[in-house]
Design a protein around this motif. Structure first.
Motif, mmCIF file in Angstrom:
data_model
loop_
_atom_site.group_PDB
_atom_site.id
_atom_site.type_symbol
_atom_site.label_atom_id
_atom_site.label_comp_id
_atom_site.label_asym_id
_atom_site.label_seq_id
_atom_site.Cartn_x
_atom_site.Cartn_y
_atom_site.Cartn_z
ATOM 1 N N HIS A 21 43.693 30.448 39.175
ATOM 2 C CA HIS A 21 43.734 31.683 39.972
ATOM 3 C C HIS A 21 43.730 32.908 39.070
ATOM 4 C CE1 HIS A 21 44.073 30.293 44.060
ATOM 5 N NE2 HIS A 21 44.981 29.398 43.698
ATOM 6 N N SER A 24 40.249 33.373 37.609
ATOM 7 C CA SER A 24 39.352 33.837 38.658
ATOM 8 C C SER A 24 39.602 35.312 38.958
ATOM 9 C CB SER A 24 39.564 32.998 39.923
ATOM 10 O OG SER A 24 38.811 33.516 40.982
ATOM 11 N N GLY A 25 40.875 35.701 39.080
ATOM 12 C CA GLY A 25 41.220 37.102 39.310
ATOM 13 C C GLY A 25 40.778 37.993 38.164
ATOM 14 N N ARG A 27 38.276 37.440 36.101
ATOM 15 C CA ARG A 27 36.814 37.574 36.160
ATOM 16 C C ARG A 27 36.388 38.563 37.241
ATOM 17 N NH1 ARG A 27 36.623 31.972 36.723
ATOM 18 N NH2 ARG A 27 37.127 31.085 34.727
ATOM 19 N N ARG A 28 37.012 38.473 38.421
ATOM 20 C CA ARG A 28 36.668 39.408 39.505
ATOM 21 C C ARG A 28 37.021 40.840 39.114
ATOM 22 N NH1 ARG A 28 39.150 35.498 42.914
ATOM 23 N NH2 ARG A 28 40.885 36.940 43.163
ATOM 24 N N THR A 29 38.148 41.020 38.455
ATOM 25 C CA THR A 29 38.557 42.354 38.012
ATOM 26 C C THR A 29 37.568 42.896 36.995
ATOM 27 O OG1 THR A 29 40.883 41.888 38.441
ATOM 28 C CG2 THR A 29 40.407 43.658 36.880
ATOM 29 N N ARG A 30 37.189 42.059 36.045
ATOM 30 C CA ARG A 30 36.217 42.482 35.029
ATOM 31 C C ARG A 30 34.888 42.861 35.676
ATOM 32 N NH1 ARG A 30 35.340 38.118 30.845
ATOM 33 N NH2 ARG A 30 33.296 37.959 31.734
ATOM 34 N N GLN A 31 34.447 42.080 36.670
ATOM 35 C CA GLN A 31 33.198 42.380 37.363
ATOM 36 C C GLN A 31 33.319 43.679 38.162
ATOM 37 O OE1 GLN A 31 30.177 40.754 37.095
ATOM 38 N NE2 GLN A 31 29.508 42.612 38.153
ATOM 39 N N THR A 32 34.452 43.897 38.789
ATOM 40 C CA THR A 32 34.673 45.142 39.537
ATOM 41 C C THR A 32 34.585 46.337 38.613
ATOM 42 O OG1 THR A 32 36.078 44.013 41.150
ATOM 43 C CG2 THR A 32 36.317 46.406 40.984
ATOM 44 N N ASP A 35 30.965 46.890 37.734
ATOM 45 C CA ASP A 35 30.242 47.459 38.869
ATOM 46 C C ASP A 35 30.494 48.959 38.989
ATOM 47 O OD1 ASP A 35 29.307 44.923 39.438
ATOM 48 O OD2 ASP A 35 30.682 44.599 41.128
ATOM 49 N N SER A 68 41.681 42.720 41.676
ATOM 50 C CA SER A 68 40.536 42.755 42.587
ATOM 51 C C SER A 68 40.797 41.995 43.882
ATOM 52 C CB SER A 68 39.297 42.183 41.899
ATOM 53 O OG SER A 68 39.490 40.811 41.635
ATOM 54 N N GLU A 69 41.888 41.271 43.952
ATOM 55 C CA GLU A 69 42.202 40.490 45.148
ATOM 56 C C GLU A 69 42.855 41.406 46.183
ATOM 57 O OE1 GLU A 69 44.538 36.335 46.148
ATOM 58 O OE2 GLU A 69 44.245 36.957 44.095
#
Length: 144
Positions: A21, A24-25, A27-32, A35, A68-69
């Motif tokens: 988790h 995954s969080g 990675r999503r934060t880095r992608q956000t 972006d 990012s969650e």
């Protein structure tokens, strides 16, 4: 002996899930972040304004685990609050709660409690939005 082994296996599985988790969080934060950076300064400023954060506040929030969650929507769900209805009736209040949630340093514990279905019973102890949730649950809903 079997009970000890089962307990150890359960704890190892829980640790593995926590690491998964977290990654995954992250990675999503880095992608956000990527972006937002790709938008250019004017569009990024508009996005910051929409979420009610300065660029510096956004960066600090993104440094927290699971930034990012969207834990606010999950919390509302756990408390039987319809986030769509609440947001339509109280957009400013909803945005204040989003900002509070994004800045919260207890996001990891919050996510963990939600995964165990313990949030509803314990959120009053740690959640900076707990008073808001109590007000939402009361009959006088509109704050303005």
């Amino acid at each position: 002996m079997k009970a000890m082994m089962d307990n150890l296996v359960d704890r190892m599985a829980s640790a593995r899930d926590s690491v998964a988790h977290f990654l995954s969080g992250w990675r999503r934060t880095r992608q956000t972040r990527r972006d937002i950076e790709a938008l250019g300064s004017e569009e990024a400023a508009r996005v910051y304004a929409e979420i009610g954060l300065t660029q510096r506040e956004f960066e600090r929030a993104m440094a927290l685990p699971f930034a990012s969650e969207d834990l606010l929507l999950r919390a509302m769900d756990r408390l039987d609050i319809d986030p769509d209805e609440f947001c339509v009736r109280n957009p400013g209040w909803f945005q204040d709660m989003e900002r509070t949630c994004m800045r919260c340093s207890g996001r990891n514990a919050c996510r963990r409690m939600m995964s165990r279905a313990e949030f509803a019973g314990w959120h009053q102890q740690f959640c900076p939005n707990a008073e808001d949730f109590a007000q939402i649950a009361s009959p006088a809903l509109d704050r303005g």
